[in-house]
Each structure stands twice: as C-alpha cells, then as structure tokens.
Write a protein that holds these residues in place. Structure first.
Motif, mmCIF file in Angstrom:
data_model
loop_
_atom_site.group_PDB
_atom_site.id
_atom_site.type_symbol
_atom_site.label_atom_id
_atom_site.label_comp_id
_atom_site.label_asym_id
_atom_site.label_seq_id
_atom_site.Cartn_x
_atom_site.Cartn_y
_atom_site.Cartn_z
ATOM 1 N N ARG A 1 29.385 -5.040 18.021
ATOM 2 C CA ARG A 1 28.385 -5.655 17.142
ATOM 3 C C ARG A 1 28.939 -6.911 16.477
ATOM 4 N NH1 ARG A 1 26.212 -0.283 14.447
ATOM 5 N NH2 ARG A 1 24.514 0.140 15.885
ATOM 6 N N ASN A 2 30.181 -6.811 16.024
ATOM 7 C CA ASN A 2 30.800 -7.969 15.384
ATOM 8 C C ASN A 2 30.919 -9.138 16.358
ATOM 9 O OD1 ASN A 2 31.044 -6.638 12.934
ATOM 10 N ND2 ASN A 2 33.139 -5.960 13.337
ATOM 11 N N LYS A 3 31.316 -8.848 17.605
ATOM 12 C CA LYS A 3 31.408 -9.906 18.615
ATOM 13 C C LYS A 3 30.037 -10.507 18.902
ATOM 14 C CE LYS A 3 35.506 -8.250 21.021
ATOM 15 N NZ LYS A 3 36.058 -7.689 22.257
ATOM 16 N N ASN B 1 31.066 -0.836 16.627
ATOM 17 C CA ASN B 1 31.191 -1.792 15.517
ATOM 18 C C ASN B 1 31.881 -3.072 15.962
ATOM 19 O OD1 ASN B 1 29.874 -0.141 13.686
ATOM 20 N ND2 ASN B 1 31.768 0.816 12.972
ATOM 21 N N GLU B 2 32.925 -2.948 16.784
ATOM 22 C CA GLU B 2 33.614 -4.133 17.296
ATOM 23 C C GLU B 2 32.679 -4.966 18.167
ATOM 24 O OE1 GLU B 2 37.033 -2.560 19.299
ATOM 25 O OE2 GLU B 2 38.083 -2.129 17.405
ATOM 26 N N ASN C 1 27.413 -10.555 16.929
ATOM 27 C CA ASN C 1 27.002 -11.353 15.768
ATOM 28 C C ASN C 1 27.706 -12.701 15.751
ATOM 29 O OD1 ASN C 1 25.238 -9.423 14.796
ATOM 30 N ND2 ASN C 1 26.774 -8.487 13.454
ATOM 31 N N PHE C 2 28.980 -12.726 16.140
ATOM 32 C CA PHE C 2 29.726 -13.975 16.185
ATOM 33 C C PHE C 2 29.083 -14.947 17.168
ATOM 34 C CE2 PHE C 2 33.037 -16.519 18.279
ATOM 35 C CZ PHE C 2 33.516 -17.237 17.185
#
Length: 93
Positions: free
Chosen positions: A83-85, A80-81, A87-88
């Motif tokens: 994926r967030n990076k 999840n971390e 996406n950023f």
C-alpha cells in the motif's frame, strides 16, 4: 528474563506444560542460575499460548494456530508495504 516458576504460578499452568511447549519448538527456555526462564520478548507469545491451552487446545493445535497467526501477521505487513509503495507511485502522477 521471565522466571517460569513465577509465570506458571500466576497463570495456573504446570511447568511440564512449558517443557512440552519447548519440546514442540513453540517456545525457547534458558537456564539462569539453575532457574528455568524465558526471554522477556517471548512473554506475549507465551501468554497467547497459555490462553489457547486454557481453551483445551492441544500442543499440535496450538502450533498450527500460532503458525497461522504468524502467517497472517506477515501478510498484513506485506500488504501495508505494498500500500505504501502504491501510494508513493500514485502521488507522483
């Protein structure tokens, strides 16, 4: 704090089972006013262990399963971390 006598009575397990879990390092107990207790934030883990025990899985098997589930949870958090990076960085383009 969860009083283990009450927990054991409501979950139909022996206090000796809880002591064996503590000996294997699966849970942590605390003595409060001469009463054996487990911290409230450990309740879900203890209930999970009891469910595995009710499937006739021994302490070593429970330990292995709990460790694998913890590793899966850690990897899911890491995914999840990442994926967030990702996406950023994708949003910047």
């Amino acid at each position: 704090m969860i009083v283990l006598d009450e927990f054991c009575a409501s979950h139909h397990v022996e206090i000796s089972f809880i002591r064996s879990l503590e000996e294997h390092g699966l849970i942590e107990t605390i003595i409060v006013n001469e009463t054996m207790c487990v911290p409230g934030n450990h309740l879900s883990k203890l209930e999970q262990i009891v469910r595995l025990h009710q499937l006739n899985i021994n302490s070593e098997g429970i330990d292995a399963i709990i460790n694998l589930l913890q590793r899966i949870e850690n990897m899911q958090t890491e995914i999840n971390e990442l994926r967030n990076k990702l996406n950023f960085y994708e949003e910047d383009q």
